[in-house]
Design a protein around this motif. Structure first.
Motif, PDB file in Angstrom:
ATOM      1  N   TYR A  62      -3.170  -2.302 -11.656  1.00  0.00           N
ATOM      2  CA  TYR A  62      -4.345  -2.447 -12.517  1.00  0.00           C
ATOM      3  C   TYR A  62      -5.482  -1.513 -12.100  1.00  0.00           C
ATOM      4  O   TYR A  62      -6.272  -1.095 -12.941  1.00  0.00           O
TER       5      TYR A  62
ATOM      6  N   ARG B 195      -6.043  -0.300   6.114  1.00  0.00           N
ATOM      7  CA  ARG B 195      -6.695   0.342   4.974  1.00  0.00           C
ATOM      8  C   ARG B 195      -7.710   1.341   5.448  1.00  0.00           C
ATOM      9  O   ARG B 195      -8.415   1.130   6.423  1.00  0.00           O
TER      10      ARG B 195
ATOM     11  N   ALA C 273      -0.869 -15.369   1.757  1.00  0.00           N
ATOM     12  CA  ALA C 273      -0.218 -14.982   0.509  1.00  0.00           C
ATOM     13  C   ALA C 273      -1.284 -14.778  -0.561  1.00  0.00           C
ATOM     14  O   ALA C 273      -2.351 -15.390  -0.510  1.00  0.00           O
ATOM     15  N   LEU C 274      -1.033 -13.915  -1.517  1.00  0.00           N
ATOM     16  CA  LEU C 274      -1.987 -13.625  -2.580  1.00  0.00           C
ATOM     17  C   LEU C 274      -1.395 -14.006  -3.927  1.00  0.00           C
ATOM     18  O   LEU C 274      -0.171 -14.020  -4.099  1.00  0.00           O
ATOM     19  N   GLU C 275      -2.287 -14.258  -4.868  1.00  0.00           N
ATOM     20  CA  GLU C 275      -1.810 -14.476  -6.221  1.00  0.00           C
ATOM     21  C   GLU C 275      -1.620 -13.107  -6.866  1.00  0.00           C
ATOM     22  O   GLU C 275      -2.537 -12.288  -6.851  1.00  0.00           O
ATOM     23  N   PRO C 276      -0.423 -12.823  -7.407  1.00  0.00           N
ATOM     24  CA  PRO C 276      -0.218 -11.487  -7.979  1.00  0.00           C
ATOM     25  C   PRO C 276      -0.939 -11.326  -9.302  1.00  0.00           C
ATOM     26  O   PRO C 276      -1.219 -12.310  -9.995  1.00  0.00           O
ATOM     27  N   LYS C 277      -1.259 -10.100  -9.648  1.00  0.00           N
ATOM     28  CA  LYS C 277      -1.803  -9.802 -10.974  1.00  0.00           C
ATOM     29  C   LYS C 277      -0.689  -9.982 -11.999  1.00  0.00           C
ATOM     30  O   LYS C 277       0.490  -9.980 -11.648  1.00  0.00           O
TER      31      LYS C 277
ATOM     32  N   ALA D  89       2.270  -9.980 -14.668  1.00  0.00           N
ATOM     33  CA  ALA D  89       3.444  -9.121 -14.828  1.00  0.00           C
ATOM     34  C   ALA D  89       3.267  -8.262 -16.068  1.00  0.00           C
ATOM     35  O   ALA D  89       2.551  -8.647 -17.002  1.00  0.00           O
TER      36      ALA D  89
ATOM     37  N   GLY E  60       3.615  -6.957  -3.097  1.00  0.00           N
ATOM     38  CA  GLY E  60       3.895  -7.100  -4.521  1.00  0.00           C
ATOM     39  C   GLY E  60       2.781  -7.747  -5.325  1.00  0.00           C
ATOM     40  O   GLY E  60       3.042  -8.406  -6.329  1.00  0.00           O
ATOM     41  N   CYS E  61       1.516  -7.525  -4.938  1.00  0.00           N
ATOM     42  CA  CYS E  61       0.411  -8.224  -5.603  1.00  0.00           C
ATOM     43  C   CYS E  61      -0.048  -7.517  -6.873  1.00  0.00           C
ATOM     44  O   CYS E  61      -0.856  -8.046  -7.619  1.00  0.00           O
ATOM     45  N   ARG E  62       0.452  -6.305  -7.114  1.00  0.00           N
ATOM     46  CA  ARG E  62       0.163  -5.521  -8.324  1.00  0.00           C
ATOM     47  C   ARG E  62      -1.314  -5.126  -8.451  1.00  0.00           C
ATOM     48  O   ARG E  62      -1.773  -4.778  -9.535  1.00  0.00           O
ATOM     49  N   ARG E  63      -2.089  -5.169  -7.352  1.00  0.00           N
ATOM     50  CA  ARG E  63      -3.485  -4.688  -7.443  1.00  0.00           C
ATOM     51  C   ARG E  63      -3.502  -3.194  -7.803  1.00  0.00           C
ATOM     52  O   ARG E  63      -4.358  -2.731  -8.540  1.00  0.00           O
TER      53      ARG E  63
ATOM     54  N   PHE F  97      -1.178 -12.579   7.537  1.00  0.00           N
ATOM     55  CA  PHE F  97      -1.740 -12.364   6.209  1.00  0.00           C
ATOM     56  C   PHE F  97      -1.501 -13.569   5.311  1.00  0.00           C
ATOM     57  O   PHE F  97      -0.404 -14.100   5.260  1.00  0.00           O
TER      58      PHE F  97
ATOM     59  N   CYS G 162      -5.183  -1.038  -2.509  1.00  0.00           N
ATOM     60  CA  CYS G 162      -4.129  -1.816  -1.839  1.00  0.00           C
ATOM     61  C   CYS G 162      -4.732  -2.718  -0.764  1.00  0.00           C
ATOM     62  O   CYS G 162      -5.322  -2.228   0.193  1.00  0.00           O
ATOM     63  N   PRO G 163      -4.588  -4.049  -0.902  1.00  0.00           N
ATOM     64  CA  PRO G 163      -5.239  -4.941   0.059  1.00  0.00           C
ATOM     65  C   PRO G 163      -4.572  -4.962   1.426  1.00  0.00           C
ATOM     66  O   PRO G 163      -5.178  -5.388   2.396  1.00  0.00           O
ATOM     67  N   VAL G 164      -3.324  -4.488   1.516  1.00  0.00           N
ATOM     68  CA  VAL G 164      -2.641  -4.516   2.810  1.00  0.00           C
ATOM     69  C   VAL G 164      -2.541  -3.131   3.443  1.00  0.00           C
ATOM     70  O   VAL G 164      -1.937  -2.976   4.496  1.00  0.00           O
TER      71      VAL G 164
ATOM     72  N   ASP H 198       7.226 -13.249 -11.748  1.00  0.00           N
ATOM     73  CA  ASP H 198       5.985 -13.979 -11.949  1.00  0.00           C
ATOM     74  C   ASP H 198       5.962 -15.085 -10.911  1.00  0.00           C
ATOM     75  O   ASP H 198       6.896 -15.877 -10.840  1.00  0.00           O
ATOM     76  N   ALA H 199       4.950 -15.111 -10.091  1.00  0.00           N
ATOM     77  CA  ALA H 199       4.931 -16.097  -9.013  1.00  0.00           C
ATOM     78  C   ALA H 199       3.508 -16.578  -8.815  1.00  0.00           C
ATOM     79  O   ALA H 199       2.555 -15.888  -9.146  1.00  0.00           O
ATOM     80  N   LYS H 200       3.384 -17.770  -8.279  1.00  0.00           N
ATOM     81  CA  LYS H 200       2.061 -18.282  -7.928  1.00  0.00           C
ATOM     82  C   LYS H 200       1.498 -17.462  -6.779  1.00  0.00           C
ATOM     83  O   LYS H 200       0.317 -17.141  -6.761  1.00  0.00           O
ATOM     84  N   GLU H 201       2.372 -17.177  -5.826  1.00  0.00           N
ATOM     85  CA  GLU H 201       1.936 -16.436  -4.649  1.00  0.00           C
ATOM     86  C   GLU H 201       2.990 -15.412  -4.254  1.00  0.00           C
ATOM     87  O   GLU H 201       4.188 -15.663  -4.404  1.00  0.00           O
ATOM     88  N   VAL H 202       2.531 -14.279  -3.782  1.00  0.00           N
ATOM     89  CA  VAL H 202       3.432 -13.280  -3.236  1.00  0.00           C
ATOM     90  C   VAL H 202       3.020 -13.026  -1.788  1.00  0.00           C
ATOM     91  O   VAL H 202       1.858 -13.217  -1.438  1.00  0.00           O
ATOM     92  N   PRO H 203       3.901 -12.558  -0.917  1.00  0.00           N
ATOM     93  CA  PRO H 203       5.318 -12.272  -1.163  1.00  0.00           C
ATOM     94  C   PRO H 203       6.155 -13.531  -1.309  1.00  0.00           C
ATOM     95  O   PRO H 203       5.850 -14.552  -0.698  1.00  0.00           O
TER      96      PRO H 203
END
Lengths: 295, 184
Positions: free
Chosen positions: A96, B138, B165-169, B171, A90-93, B163, A250-252, A134-139
């Motif tokens: 964008y 990938r 955790a990543l900061e999401p882009k 919303a 769910g990082c939304r890369r 893995f 996609c990073p994963v 909206d989160a600091k970190e996902v997942p």
């Protein structure tokens, strides 16, 4: 007697003038290959010259060399997509990367991909999904993510409802829109069960330096105000053999793409070896976008 | 007299079928992804070494005889946190004590860092199989041609493979009633 007619009408038209004007209009209509047409019906040579005009226009507008490709569908290819729900974080890369590749409007904002956050407890449940997490970190704990864009249905409700025939499925399975023929009635948006179609409420706001100059006439060329747009599997890339932008972003490595007709493709491997599902299967839309569990 | 037309028809038919086949058949040889046969080596980019760490034999040379006792490292490599079955594994299970610039399989066979997937595949066979098929991990390149695989270590830190955790882009903007026209 003849005088009465000329005094009644402000601009009298003689029979001869009428006949010659009509003939000229008819000749003009014929000479320009019978007026405007849907892009799918335009002869190849004329299409190319129209696209050359577009290239010149876009190059001038955006101040860079823009190419508008007309690469057709290849024989023996039907594109399909697979997304690993067990990997997506769910990082939304992808969202964008898609915006950048496909010249989506930045303001007002248009996103072809919506990443839905879902409760693990509920499973896939659109009624309780959240696209605005909206989160600091996902997942985030207790959540999984389902990115949704156009499902490229084999039985697409959107193309059936279009009153003007401005949207159709290409031979390689990509559902496309003729941005010059779309009248903006938004029937297709109402028909789409996935919310995958988006309306241009105003002219695309894209800074010149961010415009992707590698365009396809059915894909990422700038859309005018008042038409509908959606994911095209990055038609400008995949028809040249490349992966869609979201696959590479996609990073994963959750996103997979390939030719459904090629038994050696990743897509076929997934369908044959993994647990695969499609969204809203009960609607019989027959998506070519598959979700799977890689683990 | 009667033969000529038959021959002509035959030639025409042969030409037509040959032409048709050439025109219709997709160029399979080019299109197929380079399928890795079992045991074949796979093209990957160079392994992701930390700066100045490779070759290991720069430090681990004759002057430094290998200490094979399992222990907590205190002098060097203290930044490496092993969170990868650490109750059962330690450095020399994967790193080769005799040739420091390579790894080794459980069988003792040496494996260069550029083929580390073979080492990982010993335990993670299912993932290894999926990775070879292009389904795990990938890949970039062409869907109908050359693809580039990444090593396991390009995405997973081998010492701590989970893995991060990543900061999401950001919303998407919510559609609002007041500015309905501006957002959708």
């Amino acid at each position: 007697m003849g005088d009465t007619m000329s005094s009644d009408t402000p601009h009298p038209v003689t029979r001869r003038q009428f006949a010659s004007c009509t003939a000229a209009a008819a000749a003009g209509f014929l000479l320009t290959a019978c007026g405007p047409r849907r892009l799918r019906e335009v002869p190849k040579a004329r299409l190319r010259s129209m696209l050359d005009d577009l290239e010149r226009e876009y190059s001038k507008t955006y101040g860079k060399a823009v190419t508008v490709s007309d690469t057709p569908a290849a024989d023996g290819v039907v594109f399909a997509y697979a997304l690993d729900i067990s990997r997506c974080i769910g990082c939304r890369r992808c969202v964008y990367a898609c915006v950048d590749e496909n010249n989506q409007s930045r303001d007002p904002q248009v996103h072809w991909i919506r990443v839905l956050s879902m409760d693990k407890e509920r499973g896939i449940d659109f009624a309780h999904a959240d696209a605005y997490y909206d989160a600091k970190e996902v997942p985030q704990d207790g959540h999984f993510y389902v990115p949704v864009a156009c499902q490229q249905c084999r039985n697409p409700p959107c193309t059936k409802v279009c009153p003007v025939g401005a949207t159709w499925a290409e031979k390689d399975g990509i559902v496309v829109i003729d941005y010059d023929w779309c009248i903006g009635c938004r029937c297709c948006m109402a028909a789409c069960p996935y919310g995958a179609r988006h309306f241009n409420w105003s002219d695309a706001g894209i800074p010149n330096e961010q415009v992707n100059p590698a365009m396809h006439y059915l894909g990422n060329r700038p859309r005018p105000r008042g038409v509908v747009e959606k994911c095209t599997f990055c038609i400008q890339r995949v028809r040249k053999g490349r992966y869609p932008a979201c696959v590479e972003a996609c990073p994963v490595g959750a996103r997979k793409f390939g030719n459904l007709l090629d038994p050696e493709s990743e897509i076929r491997y997934i369908i044959e070896h993994k647990r695969v599902l499609v969204l809203k299967e009960e609607l019989n839309t027959m998506p070519k976008f598959f979700y799977f569990y890689g683990t | 007299m009667r033969r000529v037309p038959f021959v002509l028809v035959f030639i025409a038919g042969a030409l037509a079928s040959g032409y048709g086949a050439a025109g219709v058949r997709p160029p399979q040889e080019e299109r197929r992804p380079a399928q890795a046969a079992p045991g074949a080596r796979i093209q990957v980019p160079p392994p992701p070494f930390s700066d100045g760490i490779f070759p290991c034999s720069e430090c681990h040379n004759k002057d430094m005889p290998p200490n094979r006792t399992r222990r907590e490292l205190t002098d060097m490599h203290v930044d490496i946190v092993l969170k990868h079955d650490e109750t059962h594994r330690w450095c020399l299970d994967c790193h080769d004590a005799d040739n420091r610039d390579q790894l080794h399989l459980a069988s003792g066979e040496g494996v260069p860092f550029s083929e580390s997937y073979r080492l990982c595949g010993q335990c993670h066979g299912e993932k290894y199989r999926d990775w070879r098929a292009g389904v795990h991990g990938r890949r970039v390149g062409q869907w109908n041609g050359q693809k580039e695989y990444l090593l396991c270590a390009h995405c997973h830190n081998p010492h701590e493979p989970r893995f991060r955790a990543l900061e999401p882009k950001p919303a998407p903007r919510r559609p609002s009633r007041s500015t309905g026209v501006r957002s959708h």
